[in-house]
Design a protein around this motif. Structure first.
Motif, PDB file in Angstrom:
ATOM      1  N   ALA A 119       0.848  -1.207   0.000  1.00  0.00           N
ATOM      2  CA  ALA A 119       0.000   0.000   0.000  1.00  0.00           C
ATOM      3  C   ALA A 119       0.881   1.253   0.000  1.00  0.00           C
ATOM      4  N   ASP A 120       1.971   1.249   0.790  1.00  0.00           N
ATOM      5  CA  ASP A 120       2.903   2.389   0.811  1.00  0.00           C
ATOM      6  C   ASP A 120       3.507   2.597  -0.574  1.00  0.00           C
ATOM      7  N   THR A 121       3.872   1.476  -1.199  1.00  0.00           N
ATOM      8  CA  THR A 121       4.504   1.516  -2.518  1.00  0.00           C
ATOM      9  C   THR A 121       3.541   2.115  -3.543  1.00  0.00           C
ATOM     10  N   PHE A 122       2.291   1.649  -3.488  1.00  0.00           N
ATOM     11  CA  PHE A 122       1.259   2.152  -4.411  1.00  0.00           C
ATOM     12  C   PHE A 122       1.151   3.671  -4.275  1.00  0.00           C
ATOM     13  N   GLY A 123       1.121   4.137  -3.015  1.00  0.00           N
ATOM     14  CA  GLY A 123       0.970   5.582  -2.766  1.00  0.00           C
ATOM     15  C   GLY A 123       2.173   6.393  -3.218  1.00  0.00           C
ATOM     16  N   VAL A 178      -2.796  -7.072  -6.009  1.00  0.00           N
ATOM     17  CA  VAL A 178      -4.094  -6.675  -6.575  1.00  0.00           C
ATOM     18  C   VAL A 178      -4.920  -5.970  -5.504  1.00  0.00           C
ATOM     19  N   ALA A 179      -4.872  -6.498  -4.268  1.00  0.00           N
ATOM     20  CA  ALA A 179      -5.635  -5.877  -3.168  1.00  0.00           C
ATOM     21  C   ALA A 179      -5.147  -4.454  -2.906  1.00  0.00           C
ATOM     22  N   ALA A 180      -3.856  -4.193  -3.166  1.00  0.00           N
ATOM     23  CA  ALA A 180      -3.320  -2.836  -2.966  1.00  0.00           C
ATOM     24  C   ALA A 180      -3.697  -1.902  -4.112  1.00  0.00           C
ATOM     25  N   GLY A 181      -4.276  -2.472  -5.200  1.00  0.00           N
ATOM     26  CA  GLY A 181      -4.731  -1.623  -6.314  1.00  0.00           C
ATOM     27  C   GLY A 181      -3.950  -1.805  -7.607  1.00  0.00           C
ATOM     28  N   PHE A 182      -2.935  -2.684  -7.599  1.00  0.00           N
ATOM     29  CA  PHE A 182      -2.075  -2.845  -8.780  1.00  0.00           C
ATOM     30  C   PHE A 182      -2.706  -3.751  -9.841  1.00  0.00           C
ATOM     31  N   GLU A 183      -2.308  -3.537 -11.115  1.00  0.00           N
ATOM     32  CA  GLU A 183      -2.577  -4.483 -12.208  1.00  0.00           C
ATOM     33  C   GLU A 183      -1.289  -5.283 -12.397  1.00  0.00           C
ATOM     34  N   VAL A 184      -1.396  -6.622 -12.370  1.00  0.00           N
ATOM     35  CA  VAL A 184      -0.186  -7.438 -12.221  1.00  0.00           C
ATOM     36  C   VAL A 184       0.044  -8.366 -13.419  1.00  0.00           C
ATOM     37  N   GLN A 185       1.303  -8.427 -13.868  1.00  0.00           N
ATOM     38  CA  GLN A 185       1.756  -9.460 -14.810  1.00  0.00           C
ATOM     39  C   GLN A 185       2.860 -10.240 -14.119  1.00  0.00           C
ATOM     40  N   GLN A 186       2.935 -11.526 -14.396  1.00  0.00           N
ATOM     41  CA  GLN A 186       3.945 -12.360 -13.722  1.00  0.00           C
ATOM     42  C   GLN A 186       4.761 -13.114 -14.764  1.00  0.00           C
ATOM     43  N   VAL A 253       9.114 -12.842 -11.317  1.00  0.00           N
ATOM     44  CA  VAL A 253       8.953 -11.383 -11.252  1.00  0.00           C
ATOM     45  C   VAL A 253       7.473 -11.037 -11.403  1.00  0.00           C
ATOM     46  N   TRP A 254       6.977 -10.215 -10.488  1.00  0.00           N
ATOM     47  CA  TRP A 254       5.628  -9.656 -10.583  1.00  0.00           C
ATOM     48  C   TRP A 254       5.804  -8.194 -11.007  1.00  0.00           C
ATOM     49  N   ALA A 255       5.300  -7.860 -12.184  1.00  0.00           N
ATOM     50  CA  ALA A 255       5.358  -6.466 -12.649  1.00  0.00           C
ATOM     51  C   ALA A 255       3.989  -5.868 -12.361  1.00  0.00           C
ATOM     52  N   ALA A 256       3.937  -4.984 -11.369  1.00  0.00           N
ATOM     53  CA  ALA A 256       2.662  -4.456 -10.880  1.00  0.00           C
ATOM     54  C   ALA A 256       2.564  -2.977 -11.245  1.00  0.00           C
ATOM     55  N   ARG A 257       1.538  -2.637 -12.045  1.00  0.00           N
ATOM     56  CA  ARG A 257       1.400  -1.248 -12.483  1.00  0.00           C
ATOM     57  C   ARG A 257       0.330  -0.524 -11.667  1.00  0.00           C
ATOM     58  N   ARG A 258       0.653   0.691 -11.247  1.00  0.00           N
ATOM     59  CA  ARG A 258      -0.391   1.523 -10.630  1.00  0.00           C
ATOM     60  C   ARG A 258      -1.208   2.148 -11.771  1.00  0.00           C
TER      61      ARG A 258
END
Ligand SMILES: C[S@@+](CC[C@H](N)C(=O)[O-])C[C@H]1O[C@@H](n2cnc3c(N)ncnc32)[C@H](O)[C@@H]1O
Length: 259
Positions: A119-123, A178-186, A253-258
């Motif tokens: 969540a901190d990272t997302f923000g 995903v719960a933190a709000g990210f769109e994820v590719q692995q 690797v999880w590539a998570a986009r805000r």
């Protein structure tokens, strides 16, 4: 740990480059990057070299790691673009915001509350910014099945003991991201190659010495004798004198986009 991380960086440089290539394709041209749990700077250096005009904030809770990282960046002419941030992610998020890319390699399974850190990272990311979470798929394999002495299959038995200890355990990070709000590719990245023996020998030696120090009570007397022979630098069959070491392993690797 620090020696091991530095050896990891030199032995697996091509593998790491493959990972940063993929992240670079997804992240575009980030100018403000953070490396969470930077350790001695394996990722920091790769990111600074990949993104030639970016500033990298290397975040770690261990001052000794950051000191080593600082020396390494200076040796590589990168000190002017790398900022050391001494912070414990379990406490307060450091003064870092509007980041374009955040990288966290082998560190998210160390933080106490990954959901909070996500969540901190997302923000702290700009919209469209990327969070790359990287984890090692276990301890690298490097020994041949049959060493020419001792009972064959030593590495398989060592792996079983390590797995039993829960070393490097982490979940599939996707649901929490995903719960933190990210769109994820692995994506999985594997390697299987025989590096120069003068480089892989010392790397294997440090890994096996750690096993010898930490797991001696769980291995048979015969396996311990085999390990001692592999660590004995005067023995022609020792790791540092062998030419049959082949590194096998991988990273997820999880590539998570805000959004
Ligand atoms: C296994 S090392 C990985 C280092 C580096 N990312 C790499 O791939 O070589 C994990 C690092 O995370 C750091 N770390 C662990 N918990 C942390 C926390 N709560 N806050 C900041 N850093 C932390 C450790 O000090 C260590 O340097």
């Amino acid at each position: 740990m620090a020696t091991m991380l530095d050896l990891d960086a030199s032995v697996l440089a091509d593998h790491l480059a493959e990972v940063t290539d993929w992240v670079a394709n997804l992240a575009g041209a980030p100018q403000k990057i953070a490396d969470l749990g930077s350790g001695t700077g394996t990722g920091t250096r790769a990111l600074a070299q990949r993104f030639e005009t970016a500033t990298i904030y290397a975040v770690d809770s261990a001052e000794s790691m950051l000191e080593r990282l600082g020396r390494k960046m200076a040796e590589n002419g990168l000190a002017d673009r790398v900022v050391q941030v001494h912070a414990d992610l379990d406490n307060q998020w450091p003064e870092l915001k509007e980041l374009d890319l955040i990288w966290a390699a082998s560190s998210m399974h160390h933080v106490a509350n990954p959901s909070k850190t996500f969540a901190d990272t997302f923000g702290a990311l700009t919209p469209g910014g990327m969070f790359a979470v990287v984890e090692m798929d276990g301890f690298p394999h490097y020994l041949p099945e049959n060493l020419g002495f001792g009972e064959p299959g030593l590495e398989t038995r060592i792996r079983a003991v390590i797995d039993n200890r829960g070393w490097n355990k982490y979940p599939d990070w996707e649901p929490q991201l995903v719960a933190a709000g990210f769109e994820v590719q692995q994506r999985e990245f594997t390697y299987d190659y025989a590096p120069d023996p003068s480089v892989v020998g010392p790397y294997a030696h440090v890994m096996l010495a750690n096993v010898r120090a930490g797991l001696a009570d769980q291995l048979s007397a015969e396996d311990l004798a085999t390990i001692d022979a592999l660590l004995d630098q005067h023995n022609p069959e020792a790791l540092i004198n062998r030419t049959d070491l082949q590194l096998r392993g991988g990273r997820t690797v999880w590539a998570a986009r805000r959004p």
